[in-house]
Write an enzyme that holds these catalytic residues in place. Structure first.
Site, PDB file in Angstrom:
ATOM      1  N   LYS A 236      11.685  11.444  38.777  1.00 15.59           N
ATOM      2  CA  LYS A 236      12.798  10.579  39.210  1.00 15.59           C
ATOM      3  C   LYS A 236      13.984  11.435  39.662  1.00 15.59           C
ATOM      4  CE  LYS A 236      14.320  10.262  34.437  1.00 15.59           C
ATOM      5  NZ  LYS A 236      15.434   9.775  33.698  1.00 15.59           N
TER       6      LYS A 236
ATOM      7  N   ARG B 241      18.127   0.591  24.915  1.00 21.82           N
ATOM      8  CA  ARG B 241      18.413   0.727  26.342  1.00 21.82           C
ATOM      9  C   ARG B 241      17.398  -0.175  27.038  1.00 21.82           C
ATOM     10  NH1 ARG B 241      18.232   6.626  29.209  1.00 21.82           N
ATOM     11  NH2 ARG B 241      16.052   6.020  29.385  1.00 21.82           N
TER      12      ARG B 241
ATOM     13  N   HIS C 173      10.691   4.837  24.415  1.00 25.82           N
ATOM     14  CA  HIS C 173      11.445   6.069  24.728  1.00 25.82           C
ATOM     15  C   HIS C 173      12.318   6.420  23.526  1.00 25.82           C
ATOM     16  CE1 HIS C 173      12.959   9.057  27.465  1.00 25.82           C
ATOM     17  NE2 HIS C 173      14.162   8.537  27.611  1.00 25.82           N
TER      18      HIS C 173
ATOM     19  N   ARG D 102       5.344  12.247  28.607  1.00 28.00           N
ATOM     20  CA  ARG D 102       6.163  12.010  29.818  1.00 28.00           C
ATOM     21  C   ARG D 102       7.295  13.029  29.928  1.00 28.00           C
ATOM     22  NH1 ARG D 102       6.996   7.070  27.557  1.00 28.00           N
ATOM     23  NH2 ARG D 102       9.198   7.590  27.421  1.00 28.00           N
TER      24      ARG D 102
ATOM     25  N   TYR E 267      43.898  24.506  44.671  1.00 32.10           N
ATOM     26  CA  TYR E 267      44.826  23.388  44.442  1.00 32.10           C
ATOM     27  C   TYR E 267      45.507  23.474  43.078  1.00 32.10           C
ATOM     28  CZ  TYR E 267      42.539  20.857  48.313  1.00 32.10           C
ATOM     29  OH  TYR E 267      42.040  20.469  49.520  1.00 32.10           O
TER      30      TYR E 267
ATOM     31  N   CYS F 117      37.059  22.687  44.389  1.00 25.82           N
ATOM     32  CA  CYS F 117      37.432  21.741  45.439  1.00 25.82           C
ATOM     33  C   CYS F 117      36.192  20.979  45.900  1.00 25.82           C
ATOM     34  CB  CYS F 117      38.053  22.481  46.616  1.00 25.82           C
ATOM     35  SG  CYS F 117      39.397  23.590  46.126  1.00 25.82           S
TER      36      CYS F 117
ATOM     37  N   ASP G 133      34.493  21.154  48.673  1.00 25.21           N
ATOM     38  CA  ASP G 133      33.496  21.929  49.408  1.00 25.21           C
ATOM     39  C   ASP G 133      33.465  23.399  49.033  1.00 25.21           C
ATOM     40  OD1 ASP G 133      33.344  19.602  51.257  1.00 25.21           O
ATOM     41  OD2 ASP G 133      35.362  20.307  51.770  1.00 25.21           O
TER      42      ASP G 133
HETATM   43  C1  LIG Z   1      11.697   6.515  30.293  1.00 25.55           C
HETATM   44  C2  LIG Z   1      11.763   7.989  30.427  1.00 25.55           C
HETATM   45  N1  LIG Z   1      10.703   8.744  30.086  1.00 25.55           N
HETATM   46  C3  LIG Z   1      10.735  10.087  30.174  1.00 25.55           C
HETATM   47  C4  LIG Z   1      11.857  10.741  30.612  1.00 25.55           C
HETATM   48  C5  LIG Z   1      11.874  12.239  30.646  1.00 25.55           C
HETATM   49  O1  LIG Z   1      12.841  12.723  29.764  1.00 25.55           O
HETATM   50  P1  LIG Z   1      13.131  14.266  29.639  1.00 25.55           P
HETATM   51  O2  LIG Z   1      13.695  14.699  30.947  1.00 25.55           O
HETATM   52  O3  LIG Z   1      14.101  14.385  28.530  1.00 25.55           O
HETATM   53  O4  LIG Z   1      11.811  14.897  29.363  1.00 25.55           O
HETATM   54  C6  LIG Z   1      12.972   9.995  30.983  1.00 25.55           C
HETATM   55  C7  LIG Z   1      14.197  10.659  31.429  1.00 25.55           C
HETATM   56  O5  LIG Z   1      15.299  10.346  31.063  1.00 25.55           O
HETATM   57  C8  LIG Z   1      12.928   8.583  30.889  1.00 25.55           C
HETATM   58  O6  LIG Z   1      13.978   7.831  31.239  1.00 25.55           O
END
Ligand SMILES: Cc1ncc(COP(=O)(O)O)c(C=O)c1O
Length: 372
Positions: free
Chosen positions: A33, A133, A165, A221, A262, A309, A311
């Site tokens: 992701k 969540r 999770h 995962r 700045y 800044c 850029d």
């Molecule tokens: C639902 C879910 N599974 C797995 C992961 C992977 O987590 P991590 O990057 O801590 O291994 C994430 C990332 O936030 C997640 O949202």
């Protein structure tokens, strides 16, 4: 040297996944992701598959569809969608993408799509075991499971997975970890009693993949560890895949007492050399790195001088010999002595996830160590 560049070592991604795959009997879903945590969605996915991942995970459906559009045929799961995206989810199902279901409205949206399209949806039911969540609240779980069992009996959905999770896996030994595993097992029992017995039970993120074999179930995962960043202290044999670097845009000798950037939050203490680096907060350099972010110039380590800044940043390098075009590294694997994403996270009070994920689209990704 390019103006700005994130060099992505695909062999590091491949090897990080291979080492996690070797450490578990479970299948590995590489989480790609957020544009592969900033490393590039498709190249990261391909490298992870080359390392032995058998699944890919994305938060949003668009990312999963982009993987399919790139010709990736591996199993995909996508887990974060809103009512307005029901049509995208329909498309995802038609593209053989598994979708997560956390609530009755999501199940209804999926089954409505199935009735229209004739496709059977592959779903992963998500139980909230304590993160509060995404995921179905424990009190609502029996009802969701019963409704899903009905949809399964009607041939509308196949429950491929039940999943959850962790809230605290990055603190090994935290009491919530064991509690969440127990809550997950209880949710699986409720599902089994309703006739929902998934092929895949999955719970472990990177931290649990690396430290909690009792949470591996059928699939792990990992996300951040795929990219070589460890979510917990310790040596897990991971190699950070991203190096963020730029070419010095301007180098000038200035006198003592000059205010820099700045607000003049930095003043030169003596006659010195200032190096202008063409990376700023629009490129993902946190503004909080003003006067604290570590920077590596021609083999020596310095600190961002004055404010970051949009850029650009300025670095006071003292009497170091630097020319325009020379390499400036913000972070990398650390093997040459350069700062790491962890060093940046420590300097600005965040996590390395945020450092790599925020590297912006203006920064060219250059791939080494494999075919993107
Ligand atoms: C639902 C879910 N599974 C797995 C992961 C992977 O987590 P991590 O990057 O801590 O291994 C994430 C990332 O936030 C997640 O949202």
């Amino acid at each position: 040297m390019l103006r700005t560049e994130a060099v992505i070592d695909l062999s590091a991604i491949r090897d990080n996944v291979a080492s996690m795959a070797a450490g578990t009997a479970a299948e590995v879903m590489a989480v790609v992701k957020a544009d592969g945590y900033g490393h590039g969605l498709v190249p990261a996915a391909r490298a992870a598959l080359a390392g032995g991942a058998t699944w890919l995970g994305t938060a949003i459906v668009h990312e999963a569809l982009a993987l399919r559009a790139a010709g990736i045929t591996a199993p995909l799961l996508s887990w974060l969608w809103t009512p307005g995206e029901a049509e995208m989810v329909r498309r995802a199902i038609a593209a053989d993408i598994d979708v997560s279901v956390s609530s009755q409205w999501q199940l209804d949206a999926v089954t409505a799509g199935v009735r229209e399209s004739g496709y059977t949806a592959r779903v992963h039911l998500k139980i909230d075991t304590g993160l509060s969540r995404n995921g179905c609240y424990v009190d609502d779980w029996p009802e969701l499971v019963a409704a899903t069992a009905k949809a399964q009996a009607a041939g509308e959905v196949i429950v491929v997975g039940v999943w959850s999770h962790f809230a605290y896996a990055d603190e090994p030994g935290h009491p919530t970890i064991g509690k969440q595993i127990a809550a997950f097992r209880a949710a699986l029992d409720v599902a089994a009693r309703a006739g929902v017995e998934p092929q895949l039970r999955h719970l472990a993120n990177s931290a649990a993949t690396l430290t909690r074999p009792d949470a591996h179930f059928d699939l792990v995962r990992p996300g951040i560890a795929v990219y070589g960043l460890a979510p917990v202290a310790g040596d897990f044999g991971l190699t950070p895949a991203m190096t963020l670097r730029a070419a010095a845009a301007l180098v000038k000798r200035v006198r003592a007492g000059e205010g820099v950037s700045y607000g003049h939050e930095y003043t030169t203490a003596r006659d010195t050399t200032l190096v202008l680096v063409p990376l700023g907060y629009a490129d993902g350099v946190p503004r909080a790195a003003s006067n604290v972010g570590p920077v590596w110039v021609n083999g020596s380590r310095f600190t961002v001088s004055g404010r970051v800044c949009m850029d650009q940043i300025v670095v006071d390098v003292g009497d170091l010999s630097v020319s325009a075009g020379d390499e400036v590294v913000l972070f990398g694997p650390g093997s040459r002595g350069e700062p790491t994403a962890q060093d940046w996270a420590d300097a600005v009070g965040t996590i390395h996830y945020e450092i790599v994920t925020r590297v912006g689209p203006r920064v060219q990704r250059t791939y080494v160590g494999g075919t993107p």
